[in-house]
Design an enzyme around this catalytic site. Sequence first.
Site, short mmCIF file in Angstrom:
data_model
loop_
_atom_site.label_atom_id
_atom_site.label_comp_id
_atom_site.label_asym_id
_atom_site.label_seq_id
_atom_site.Cartn_x
_atom_site.Cartn_y
_atom_site.Cartn_z
N HIS A 152 94.43 49.51 23.84
CA HIS A 152 92.89 49.69 24.41
C HIS A 152 92.79 49.62 25.75
O HIS A 152 91.55 48.86 26.22
CB HIS A 152 92.15 48.81 23.56
CG HIS A 152 92.04 49.02 22.20
ND1 HIS A 152 91.51 49.79 20.99
CD2 HIS A 152 93.08 47.97 21.35
CE1 HIS A 152 92.03 49.72 19.87
NE2 HIS A 152 92.90 48.74 19.97
N SER A 197 93.76 59.95 53.37
CA SER A 197 92.25 60.42 53.53
C SER A 197 91.98 60.64 54.67
O SER A 197 92.22 60.12 55.78
CB SER A 197 91.37 59.27 52.91
OG SER A 197 90.14 59.33 53.33
N LYS A 217 93.53 54.27 53.11
CA LYS A 217 94.02 55.02 51.93
C LYS A 217 95.29 55.55 51.89
O LYS A 217 95.83 56.24 52.66
CB LYS A 217 92.92 55.76 51.41
CG LYS A 217 91.45 55.13 51.14
CD LYS A 217 90.81 55.95 50.34
CE LYS A 217 91.23 55.88 48.85
NZ LYS A 217 90.54 56.82 47.97
N GLU A 239 97.99 62.64 40.46
CA GLU A 239 96.76 63.00 40.00
C GLU A 239 96.65 64.64 39.79
O GLU A 239 96.18 65.04 38.54
CB GLU A 239 95.77 62.75 41.04
CG GLU A 239 95.30 61.31 41.43
CD GLU A 239 94.66 61.08 42.73
OE1 GLU A 239 93.43 61.39 42.68
OE2 GLU A 239 95.23 60.51 43.50
#
Length: 462
Positions: free
Chosen positions: A156, A277, A283, A290
């Site tokens: 979970h 970025s 970043k 992704e």
Amino acid sequence: MAKLWGGRFTKSTNKLVDEYTASISYDQELAKEDIEGSLAHVQMLGECGVVTEEEAKTIQQGLRTILKKVEDGEAHFSTDMEDIHMNIEKMLIDEIGPVGGKLHTGRSRNDQIATDMHLYMRKKTNVLIDLLEDVQYALLEQAKANVDTILPGYTHLQRAQPISFAHHLLAYFWMFERDKGRLLDSIKRINVLPLGAGALAGTTFPINRRRVAELLDFDDVYPNSMDAVSDRDFVVEALADCSLIMVHLSRLSEEMVLWSSQEFQFIELDDAFCTGSSIMPQKKNPDVSELLRGKTGRVFGHLVGLLTVLKGLPLAYNKDMQEDKEGIFDTVKTLEGALQLLAPILETMTVKKDRMRHAVEKDYSNATDIADYLAKKGLPFREAHEVTGKMVLYAIENKKYLLDLDLEEYKQFNSLFEEDIFEALKPENVMRARESEGGTAPHQIEKQLKLAETKLHQNHEN
Ligand code: ARG
């Protein structure tokens, strides 16, 4: 340009119809398979006396010249010739003259395209199997280096029990092993030859399908010509297998996104495999992971797409079936891209063992082991669970972890506790204690690593 099927027509085709029905923009992907199939077909025609041996040789030479052009990127495909079959037949006739027109004797584009797809699927299935193995090797190497690396295991997405990072990585090894098994199994159904089915009913020429199967290295021929030309199950199967591979890739990618986040900091991905970025200079984004996760969508889409195309089609060939191609081509490209990147990403990632270890110390993931401790001393597990639950609550209320409580506090909950509880609750001991087969104890992981290595070697021998 005159159509190869123009005899029955009095008008030329509407331009939009030409564009709408043509598949050459994408089925040129099958140029080599198409020629390979034709080479075998005409070889057989020559051997069976349907064309003379000399005609067969001339046609084969012509086909080889075209193959060379295809390989050198010099073949010019045209929409007027609709698809790969007619483009190549036209090139052949241009190359060797009217005798080229004998190539299509005793076959149809229907059994031809089915054969091309079988050849394509066989080639690509083997490529995917190899790429999956590269990923498995990468997982295996990281696993070997991380048998003693402890991190929280989750259920979970809540910290559950400490595990070895090797154990976590090997879970993916086995997923990919099953994926490979499915692909290998599918080859049995791919390796069946449709050619010789003609348009749907067979052919009047005295052909030898077994000979073509032998030349193309197929294990068998379709026993039913109608099934042969209308079957795309093997493409659906490949899409389904690829969809499941994408599920696995996407789950692993999601974990890599989580692990490389500021919140987890369990791994750091190599600079070469991250992007920045345009606005936030600090970043470093796990874009590849992704995208890997995101590209799952198109693969599922292609599976559902083809299932829908085939549903309700009457026998035998229907033009709808031309829609089988772009989806599977895109799927194969998507998987090749993903698997090629995943192996080096796994190989180059830095595992932050200290961060993982720290996470395990600052949680309650050793609670099960308190319950197990009491149960081993005779308390029914259900009661032990209840006692431990109360202890966790007490610890949380007192802003402590379970290892911070002293023996006196332990004994207040149950008199069975002794000094050895503290040893039992240390993360490495918690991990080591899971000695059951397939468990996370290092000793069990060593066995798992051996088994994994044997599997990879076995596949190589086959
Ligand atoms: N381009 C077609 C396909 O991909 C080849 C078979 C066409 N057959 C036909 N009778 N129109 O399915």
